[in-house]
Design an enzyme around this catalytic site. Structure first.
Site, PDB file in Angstrom:
ATOM      1  N   CYS A 175     -25.902  -4.562 -62.055  1.00 52.50           N
ATOM      2  CA  CYS A 175     -26.391  -5.768 -61.397  1.00 52.50           C
ATOM      3  C   CYS A 175     -27.740  -6.114 -62.006  1.00 52.50           C
ATOM      4  CB  CYS A 175     -26.540  -5.506 -59.889  1.00 52.50           C
ATOM      5  SG  CYS A 175     -27.323  -6.844 -58.961  1.00 52.50           S
TER       6      CYS A 175
ATOM      7  N   CYS B 217     -25.682 -12.417 -65.958  1.00 53.99           N
ATOM      8  CA  CYS B 217     -25.250 -11.924 -64.641  1.00 53.99           C
ATOM      9  C   CYS B 217     -23.957 -11.163 -64.865  1.00 53.99           C
ATOM     10  CB  CYS B 217     -25.039 -13.086 -63.670  1.00 53.99           C
ATOM     11  SG  CYS B 217     -24.309 -12.604 -62.080  1.00 53.99           S
TER      12      CYS B 217
END
Length: 266
Positions: free
Chosen positions: A70, A181
């Protein structure tokens, strides 16, 4: 061997699938936080608190390495995670692949775009990455409004609309797109097609899954062995609770690959 991965949601699927392909015999622990997502709008202290809870749940299963799959958690919580868990448990963060993309662009003279969440685009973190690793390349930040949420939902219409909107904000002559991302790697083919235009194929995509997989195996002191027997199990944790892969995960090839593994209920 056991490798754990953590993220707020299903953005960890790409890195988990990379580990599964590199070591089919490895047990995987996927620790996400559906009770607390999205993490992006939270402040740094709150993100760190949620990331620590997610990491502790994974660490309780005694993995050999933990991948923080993440970007948001890596930016805000990586020092706290490492302070608590290392050296007993190696912690591998995720950084957008600006360095290799920029190096290639300098050689070819091509342009680079960084697709990232609106909060990351233009942030001090992204500016530092470009200043440190950009090598003077022509780099454009593209805020991808709603794309991570659309991918998390698995809703095809929402994904299509969010990809199209980001593509419209991307310079037409971009040769490389950095996926800033982890969720975005799950729809890489759609991103490339949306950016193809009149060209025979779309731009190159630079994700992080392969790199963090390789680093996790190095930190766990094992080598890739894609020919190993596919006996690795799968443990899924939702905000610390043992669960199953969410339905949305099966929308993606990576999720379906992982779903084929035997599930652990302990």
């Amino acid at each position: 061997m056991k490798i754990a991965l953590m993220d707020s949601g299903i953005g960890l699927l790409a890195a988990a699938a990379a580990v599964r392909r590199a070591r089919p015999d490895a047990d995987l622990v996927l620790s996400s936080d559906p009770d607390g997502l999205p993490w992006g709008p939270r402040d740094s202290d709150d993100i760190t608190r949620h990331a620590l809870l997610c990491a502790r749940a994974a660490a309780a299963h005694r993995p050999d390495a933990l991948i923080v799959a993440c970007n948001t958690a890596s930016v805000h919580a990586l020092p706290a995670l490492r302070a608590e868990l290392e050296p007993a448990l190696p912690v591998i963060g995720t950084v957008p692949a600006v360095k290799p993309a920029a190096a290639a662009a300098v050689r070819t003279g091509g342009r680079v775009a960084i697709w990232a969440t609106p909060a990351t685009t233009g942030s001090p973190y992204q500016r530092r990455l470009i200043e440190e690793f950009g090598h003077g390349a022509d780099i454009t930040g593209v805020p991808c409004h709603g794309l991570a949420d659309a991918i998390e939902s698995g809703d095809e219409d929402l994904i299509t609309a969010a990809v199209r909107a980001a593509a419209e904000r991307t310079p037409a002559d971009v040769e490389t797109v950095v996926l800033g991302c982890t969720h975005y790697e799950l729809v890489g083919n759609r991103i490339r097609e949306a950016l193809r235009g009149a060209r025979s194929e779309g731009p190159a995509l630079q994700g992080s899954a392969a790199a963090v997989c390789a680093q996790a195996l190095r930190r766990a002191n094992v080598r890739p062995a894609p020919e190993a027997a596919p006996v690795g199990g799968l443990t899924v944790l939702h905000s610390g609770r043992v669960a199953a892969l969410p339905e949305a995960a099966l929308t993606y090839a990576e999720g379906r690959l992982l779903a084929a593994a035997p599930a652990s209920l302990t």
